[in-house]
Design an enzyme around this catalytic site. Structure first.
Site, PDB file in Angstrom:
ATOM      1  N   LEU A  62     -39.382 -21.883 -65.105  1.00  9.92           N
ATOM      2  CA  LEU A  62     -38.988 -23.114 -64.409  1.00  9.92           C
ATOM      3  C   LEU A  62     -37.482 -23.262 -64.474  1.00  9.92           C
ATOM      4  O   LEU A  62     -36.902 -23.175 -65.561  1.00  9.92           O
ATOM      5  CB  LEU A  62     -39.642 -24.330 -65.088  1.00  9.92           C
ATOM      6  CG  LEU A  62     -41.182 -24.386 -65.024  1.00  9.92           C
ATOM      7  CD1 LEU A  62     -41.714 -25.379 -66.046  1.00  9.92           C
ATOM      8  CD2 LEU A  62     -41.670 -24.755 -63.631  1.00  9.92           C
ATOM      9  N   HIS A  63     -36.846 -23.468 -63.321  1.00  9.58           N
ATOM     10  CA  HIS A  63     -35.399 -23.666 -63.360  1.00  9.58           C
ATOM     11  C   HIS A  63     -34.864 -24.559 -62.246  1.00  9.58           C
ATOM     12  O   HIS A  63     -33.671 -24.800 -62.176  1.00  9.58           O
ATOM     13  CB  HIS A  63     -34.681 -22.316 -63.305  1.00  9.58           C
ATOM     14  CG  HIS A  63     -34.754 -21.676 -61.944  1.00  9.58           C
ATOM     15  ND1 HIS A  63     -35.847 -20.995 -61.502  1.00  9.58           N
ATOM     16  CD2 HIS A  63     -33.871 -21.659 -60.922  1.00  9.58           C
ATOM     17  CE1 HIS A  63     -35.642 -20.578 -60.269  1.00  9.58           C
ATOM     18  NE2 HIS A  63     -34.445 -20.954 -59.883  1.00  9.58           N
ATOM     19  N   ARG A  64     -35.741 -25.045 -61.363  1.00 10.62           N
ATOM     20  CA  ARG A  64     -35.245 -25.877 -60.258  1.00 10.62           C
ATOM     21  C   ARG A  64     -34.662 -27.176 -60.799  1.00 10.62           C
ATOM     22  O   ARG A  64     -35.292 -27.819 -61.653  1.00 10.62           O
ATOM     23  CB  ARG A  64     -36.381 -26.255 -59.307  1.00 10.62           C
ATOM     24  CG  ARG A  64     -36.952 -25.120 -58.563  1.00 10.62           C
ATOM     25  CD  ARG A  64     -36.217 -24.798 -57.297  1.00 10.62           C
ATOM     26  NE  ARG A  64     -36.571 -23.427 -56.952  1.00 10.62           N
ATOM     27  CZ  ARG A  64     -35.753 -22.538 -56.413  1.00 10.62           C
ATOM     28  NH1 ARG A  64     -34.511 -22.868 -56.136  1.00 10.62           N
ATOM     29  NH2 ARG A  64     -36.164 -21.329 -56.144  1.00 10.62           N
ATOM     30  N   ASP A 120     -41.446 -22.287 -60.503  1.00  7.14           N
ATOM     31  CA  ASP A 120     -40.855 -22.961 -59.348  1.00  7.14           C
ATOM     32  C   ASP A 120     -39.894 -22.007 -58.639  1.00  7.14           C
ATOM     33  O   ASP A 120     -39.083 -22.416 -57.827  1.00  7.14           O
ATOM     34  CB  ASP A 120     -40.166 -24.278 -59.741  1.00  7.14           C
ATOM     35  CG  ASP A 120     -39.111 -24.099 -60.816  1.00  7.14           C
ATOM     36  OD1 ASP A 120     -38.720 -22.946 -61.111  1.00  7.14           O
ATOM     37  OD2 ASP A 120     -38.657 -25.117 -61.368  1.00  7.14           O
TER      38      ASP A 120
END
Ligand code: UD1
Length: 366
Positions: A210-212, A287
């Site tokens: 996850l990095h958004r 994501d």
């Protein structure tokens, strides 16, 4: 005379996209003179250099070393540095990839110096202008001379936006070229070592990335996600290589879940290790854009924690599905119980995209 081409990479997902085209072009050195330019948008070893090693890419010919900053700072710095490179090299063509800030900065800079631009991975749209990537995609596509699309929805989006048909080339997904090639280089002994290293069994763990900004920049949101992963890890081990953006948020917590053995937070993994883990995951929760595509190719169940995707084919044909915090547990449980969607590989996701791009460019240069 060989066509002098600058291949632009800046952030992690770009490296898997330039590698196949670089090796295709270097194999035809009478036709092309490729130059690799790395903007330095990503610079940590785990985010950058290790990918060059796994992808058999040489040291970049140019490293701009721009680093992090606000969008304007990062984009502006890349433009200033790249302008000098173009003036120095006077290339026949600049090829940009994907939708990161480096893609936007270098396409705009090249066009203003009258250098033709080709965009690989053109036409994708999330129709969500709150994503910086959507702005990057639309601007890059609007000014590029040659648009290479990974799926037919890309062609439709471009045509709707008024792009001339003759500039659009449906060539398939270049990231899958790198995936096909690395899969051939991962043998069972390597996989066994990876599973041993992380204390996991095949098909019995959940892989998370996850990095958004929409998921990880808000501490409250990130806390909810970490809490969910903690609960999930009591059902099945969770392995979570943490992107630097996400790490900043997690470092702010002092919660027991960070000491839970079944929820393993790690540094970003190298490409070869990550693909080995992705291939045998019971479920991938992400994501990322590229991971939606890789899981579709691998037919591994994927849940994408976003309200939309610019890669709808991974849902209509592939093994991906969108998920929100509200229905996350329900959808995860169904998959863990074996109730999963079976996908198929989209058209031209076959490992031959770089070859098709090269053929178009050869004709274009005539
Ligand atoms: C960028 C791309 C995103 C892509 C992602 C893949 C844009 C707008 N976003 O997001 O589309 O999915 O890369 O990873 O181009 N940092 C480090 N080390 C690094 C790189 C970054 O510590 O090597 C930290 C920096 O503090 C930076 C933050 O991570 O502020 C975010 O980096 P940035 O390049 O701005 O965007 P990403 O979130 O990585």
């Amino acid at each position: 005379m060989a066509i002098k081409v600058i291949l632009v990479a800046g952030a992690r997902p770009n490296f898997m996209k330039i590698a196949p085209l670089w090796s295709e072009m270097i194999g035809h050195s009478n036709d092309f003179e490729p130059i690799i330019l790395h903007t330095g948008q990503h610079y940590d070893y785990e985010m950058s250099k290790v990918f060059f090693e796994d992808l058999d890419l040489p040291e970049p010919h140019y490293f701009l070393g721009v680093g992090s900053g606000t969008h304007a700072e990062q984009t502006g710095k890349i433009m200033m540095e790249f302008e000098r490179v173009i003036q120095n090299e006077n290339p026949d063509l600049v090829v940009v990839f994907g939708d990161v800030n480096s893609t936007l900065a270098c396409s705009v800079t090249a066009k203003k110096l009258f250098v033709p631009v080709a965009h690989v991975e053109a036409g994708l749209r999330s129709f969500d202008m709150s994503m910086p990537e959507e702005i990057n995609r639309k601007v890059t596509d609007a000014i590029s001379d040659i648009l290479f699309t990974p799926s037919q929805d890309g062609d439709e989006n471009l045509l709707r936006e008024g792009v001339e048909r003759k500039r659009i080339h449906f060539v398939g997904n270049i990231m899958i070229d790198s995936l096909v090639s690395i899969l051939e280089r991962i043998d069972q002994a390597y996989e066994d070592k990876v599973f041993q290293r992380y204390g996991l069994q095949r098909n019995s763990y959940v892989l998370v990335t996850l990095h958004r900004p929409s998921n990880v920049d808000d501490q409250g949101n990130l806390y909810k996600i970490m809490n969910f992963l903690n609960t999930l890890s009591f059902k099945m081990p969770v392995i979570f290589p943490v992107h630097p953006r996400t790490k900043k948020g997690i470092n702010g917590f002092d919660q027991p879940f960070l000491r839970n053995e079944a929820l393993r937070t790690l540094e970003p993994l190298r490409y070869k290790e990550f693909i080995s883990l992705e291939k045998y995951a019971k479920l991938v929760l992400t994501d990322s854009g590229g991971i939606q595509e890789e899981t579709t190719y691998l037919n591994v169940p994927c849940l994408t924690l976003r309200p939309n995707t610019e890669r709808p084919i991974t849902i209509t044909q592939g093994s991906n599905d969108l998920v929100s915090m509200e229905d996350l547990m329900e959808k995860v449980e169904l998959i863990l119980l074996g109730n999963r969607k079976k996908g198929e590989r989209p058209e031209l996701w076959d490992g031959r995209t770089a070859w098709r791009i090269e053929n178009v460019l050869k004709k274009w240069s005539l």
